[in-house]
Design a protein around this motif. Structure first.
Motif, mmCIF file in Angstrom:
data_model
loop_
_atom_site.group_PDB
_atom_site.id
_atom_site.type_symbol
_atom_site.label_atom_id
_atom_site.label_comp_id
_atom_site.label_asym_id
_atom_site.label_seq_id
_atom_site.Cartn_x
_atom_site.Cartn_y
_atom_site.Cartn_z
ATOM 1 N N SER A 1 0.859 -1.187 0.000
ATOM 2 C CA SER A 1 0.000 0.000 0.000
ATOM 3 C C SER A 1 0.891 1.231 0.000
ATOM 4 N N ALA A 2 0.492 2.223 -0.743
ATOM 5 C CA ALA A 2 1.291 3.448 -0.803
ATOM 6 C C ALA A 2 0.340 4.630 -0.726
ATOM 7 N N THR A 3 0.763 5.650 -0.043
ATOM 8 C CA THR A 3 -0.129 6.823 0.054
ATOM 9 C C THR A 3 0.013 7.664 -1.210
ATOM 10 N N PRO A 4 -1.114 7.941 -1.828
ATOM 11 C CA PRO A 4 -1.060 8.780 -3.029
ATOM 12 C C PRO A 4 -0.682 10.208 -2.659
ATOM 13 N N SER A 5 -0.250 10.967 -3.627
ATOM 14 C CA SER A 5 0.135 12.347 -3.355
ATOM 15 C C SER A 5 -1.084 13.166 -2.906
ATOM 16 N N ALA A 6 -0.812 14.289 -2.265
ATOM 17 C CA ALA A 6 -1.871 15.053 -1.593
ATOM 18 C C ALA A 6 -2.938 15.550 -2.560
ATOM 19 N N ASP A 7 -2.523 15.849 -3.770
ATOM 20 C CA ASP A 7 -3.494 16.440 -4.697
ATOM 21 C C ASP A 7 -4.250 15.383 -5.513
ATOM 22 N N ALA A 8 -4.007 14.096 -5.161
ATOM 23 C CA ALA A 8 -4.583 13.013 -5.977
ATOM 24 C C ALA A 8 -6.114 13.063 -5.988
ATOM 25 N N TRP A 9 -6.710 13.340 -4.803
ATOM 26 C CA TRP A 9 -8.181 13.365 -4.726
ATOM 27 C C TRP A 9 -8.742 14.475 -5.610
ATOM 28 N N LYS A 10 -8.076 15.607 -5.601
ATOM 29 C CA LYS A 10 -8.536 16.707 -6.455
ATOM 30 C C LYS A 10 -8.441 16.328 -7.930
ATOM 31 N N ARG A 11 -7.334 15.662 -8.243
ATOM 32 C CA ARG A 11 -7.167 15.237 -9.640
ATOM 33 C C ARG A 11 -8.245 14.237 -10.030
ATOM 34 N N LEU A 12 -8.577 13.371 -9.065
ATOM 35 C CA LEU A 12 -9.637 12.387 -9.327
ATOM 36 C C LEU A 12 -10.955 13.105 -9.609
ATOM 37 N N GLN A 13 -11.261 14.102 -8.775
ATOM 38 C CA GLN A 13 -12.506 14.864 -8.971
ATOM 39 C C GLN A 13 -12.501 15.558 -10.326
ATOM 40 N N HIS A 14 -11.321 16.057 -10.678
ATOM 41 C CA HIS A 14 -11.198 16.731 -11.972
ATOM 42 C C HIS A 14 -11.460 15.746 -13.116
ATOM 43 N N LYS A 15 -10.951 14.510 -12.912
ATOM 44 C CA LYS A 15 -11.173 13.481 -13.936
ATOM 45 C C LYS A 15 -12.653 13.092 -14.012
ATOM 46 N N MET A 16 -13.342 13.197 -12.900
ATOM 47 C CA MET A 16 -14.766 12.825 -12.878
ATOM 48 C C MET A 16 -15.612 13.860 -13.607
ATOM 49 N N GLU A 17 -15.159 15.073 -13.647
ATOM 50 C CA GLU A 17 -15.981 16.159 -14.186
ATOM 51 C C GLU A 17 -16.186 16.110 -15.709
ATOM 52 N N PRO A 18 -15.127 15.896 -16.483
ATOM 53 C CA PRO A 18 -15.288 16.005 -17.944
ATOM 54 C C PRO A 18 -16.518 15.334 -18.538
ATOM 55 N N PRO A 19 -16.848 14.097 -18.132
ATOM 56 C CA PRO A 19 -18.031 13.488 -18.759
ATOM 57 C C PRO A 19 -19.292 14.304 -18.545
ATOM 58 N N LYS A 20 -19.440 14.889 -17.333
ATOM 59 C CA LYS A 20 -20.624 15.716 -17.061
ATOM 60 C C LYS A 20 -20.673 16.890 -18.032
ATOM 61 N N LYS A 21 -19.524 17.546 -18.162
ATOM 62 C CA LYS A 21 -19.455 18.709 -19.054
ATOM 63 C C LYS A 21 -19.845 18.313 -20.465
ATOM 64 N N ASN A 22 -19.246 17.196 -20.883
ATOM 65 C CA ASN A 22 -19.521 16.726 -22.237
ATOM 66 C C ASN A 22 -21.005 16.488 -22.427
ATOM 67 N N ARG A 23 -21.608 15.897 -21.386
ATOM 68 C CA ARG A 23 -23.017 15.545 -21.515
ATOM 69 C C ARG A 23 -23.851 16.816 -21.691
ATOM 70 N N SER A 24 -23.555 17.816 -20.864
ATOM 71 C CA SER A 24 -24.359 19.039 -20.941
ATOM 72 C C SER A 24 -24.153 19.714 -22.295
ATOM 73 N N MET A 25 -22.908 19.692 -22.770
ATOM 74 C CA MET A 25 -22.635 20.286 -24.072
ATOM 75 C C MET A 25 -23.398 19.547 -25.153
#
Lengths: 178, 268
Positions: free
Chosen positions: B18-42
């Protein structure tokens, strides 16, 4: 929060549940990725992509086996996809062209996780992948052959070659230790 | 060292890695989650825009088509009105009592046109005409003569091929009809002529109506399809533009046309 609750929360795309799942499993998933990929940044990226896939496809979880097992499988597949793209598996490599550098001496029992990981990383990508899947993940040669789209025979030969290389390293470290 | 032993060493140490991910990993994950929503609305915006464009172009298309239909109807009408014109224009002329010959001719004409219009005239009038037919041979001969002499006049306007055969075929009946040159008869013939005209007008109208009805049916079916696709869109199902008979190329070309029109308007 138990497993069904987690799954229900993820299906509803609850941010709270997603965060919970991330905090609980991100470390383990990153650990898996680190075994397959040499580069830590790549491993983290693959782990995050795997998490996104898990969150977006929870509905496809058919309750066959544990949820954690399903998540691991997704992350492993993500790592394999990354390897195919970035680090061609070269599964057909036959000759042992890699000269293993001897690491600092440590007793086998004291072999640090980092050293073992280092040994794994020094294996060619194809050997490493098959060894990871067979020895650590516990997949059969048939499953591995399906996952990597190779013959069972290739999987077996890759495994034995991986073992041979690793043994050299382990023995080398033992000898230098003694 | 046994191969299984090697496996064991690695499995024991690394399976629980097990390894601890870097501190900003969760934010990056959230950022990765967003694009599909944007695409859908567009995607929804694009779809809505294309649907409105589709409806507008559809309306435009239909208004264009109806004007086209009117045009074709008009061209169909012209030959008929041309043949009926001689009767038409000379109806008032028949009132002149001196011009018996022309009257005769007109009557003959009127009767000739009747069969030409493929039994559009009402049967009672015909029978009325027939009943009044009482032969007076000399006059009949006269009528025949006048017809022969004045044969050439209509030939200028009407096509000879269509005119002369009908003349020959209907000649006996008409000649008989011509015998009674009394004023009541001519007036009756006049009325017959008027009725003819109205009948002629009627028929194209019926055609027009049926065509309009067809148009309406087509429009309603297409509107239904459009509504169906719109509902699909609302439900998030696949939208098939092809079922509306409109492909992207067409839309694009129509878009360009509209743009050109707009540009013209603006430049004006």
């Amino acid at each position: 929060m138990n497993e069904p609750e987690l799954i229900a929360g993820l299906i509803k795309s609850e941010g709270k549940t997603q965060k919970f799942v991330y905090e609980k499993y991100a470390g383990i998933m990153l650990g898996i990725c680190l075994r397959y990929l040499k580069n830590r940044m790549d491993a983290e990226e693959v782990m995050l992509n795997g998490m996104v896939k898990i969150f977006n496809n929870v509905k496809q979880f058919k309750h066959e086996g544990s949820f954690e097992g399903w998540m691991k499988r997704i992350v492993i597949n993500e790592a394999l996809a990354h390897l195919r793209k970035k680090e061609p598996l070269h599964l057909a490599i036959e000759k042992d062209h890699i000269q293993l550098a001897t690491s600092e001496a440590t007793a086998e029992s004291e072999l640090a996780v980092e050293d073992l990981l280092q040994m794994l990383h020094e294996l060619p990508a194809g050997y490493r992948t098959v060894f990871n899947l067979y020895a650590i993940e516990g997949y059969s040669h048939k499953e591995i052959a399906d996952m990597l789209e190779i013959n069972e025979g290739t999987s077996k030969s890759q495994l034995s070659k991986a073992r041979a290389l690793l043994q050299k390293r382990l023995v080398g470290s033992e000898i230098s230790n003694n | 060292m046994e191969p299984e032993e090697i496996d064991k060493i690695f499995k024991n140490r690394l399976s629980g890695l097990s390894a601890t991910p870097s501190a900003d990993a969760w934010k990056r994950l959230q950022h990765k989650m967003e694009p599909p929503k944007k695409n859908r609305s567009m995607w929804i915006y694009y779809a809505a825009a294309s649907i409105t464009l589709l409806i507008i172009s559809g309306i435009w298309f239909f208004t264009n088509q109806t004007t086209l239909d009117n045009g074709t109807l008009a061209t169909i009408n012209t030959p008929e009105t041309a043949t009926s014109k001689p009767v038409h224009t000379e109806d008032p002329v028949t009132i002149k009592p001196e011009e018996v010959k022309t009257n005769e001719y007109q009557i003959a004409q009127a009767q000739k046109v009747q069969p030409e219009i493929i039994q559009k005239s009402t049967p009672p009038i015909r029978s009325a005409v027939k009943s009044k037919v009482k032969t007076k041979i000399p006059v009949m001969a006269k009528a025949a003569k006048t017809m022969n002499t004045e044969d050439k006049w209509p030939k200028d306007k009407a096509t000879p091929s269509t005119f002369s055969p009908t003349l020959n075929a209907t000649a006996p009946e008409e000649k008989l009809a011509l015998v009674n040159q009394d004023k009541p008869l001519t007036s009756e013939m006049l009325t017959a002529g008027i009725i003819e005209v109205t009948v002629k007008r009627d028929n194209p109208e019926v055609e027009e109506r049926s065509e309009l009805r067809e148009n309406l049916a087509r429009k309603t079916s297409l509107l239904k399809k459009i509504y169906k696709q719109a509902r699909n869109l609302k439900n998030g199902d696949q939208v098939e533009l092809a079922s509306l008979g409109i492909n992207t190329e067409k839309i694009n070309s129509e878009k360009q046309e509209l743009k050109e029109k707009l540009n013209k308007v603006i430049s004006l």
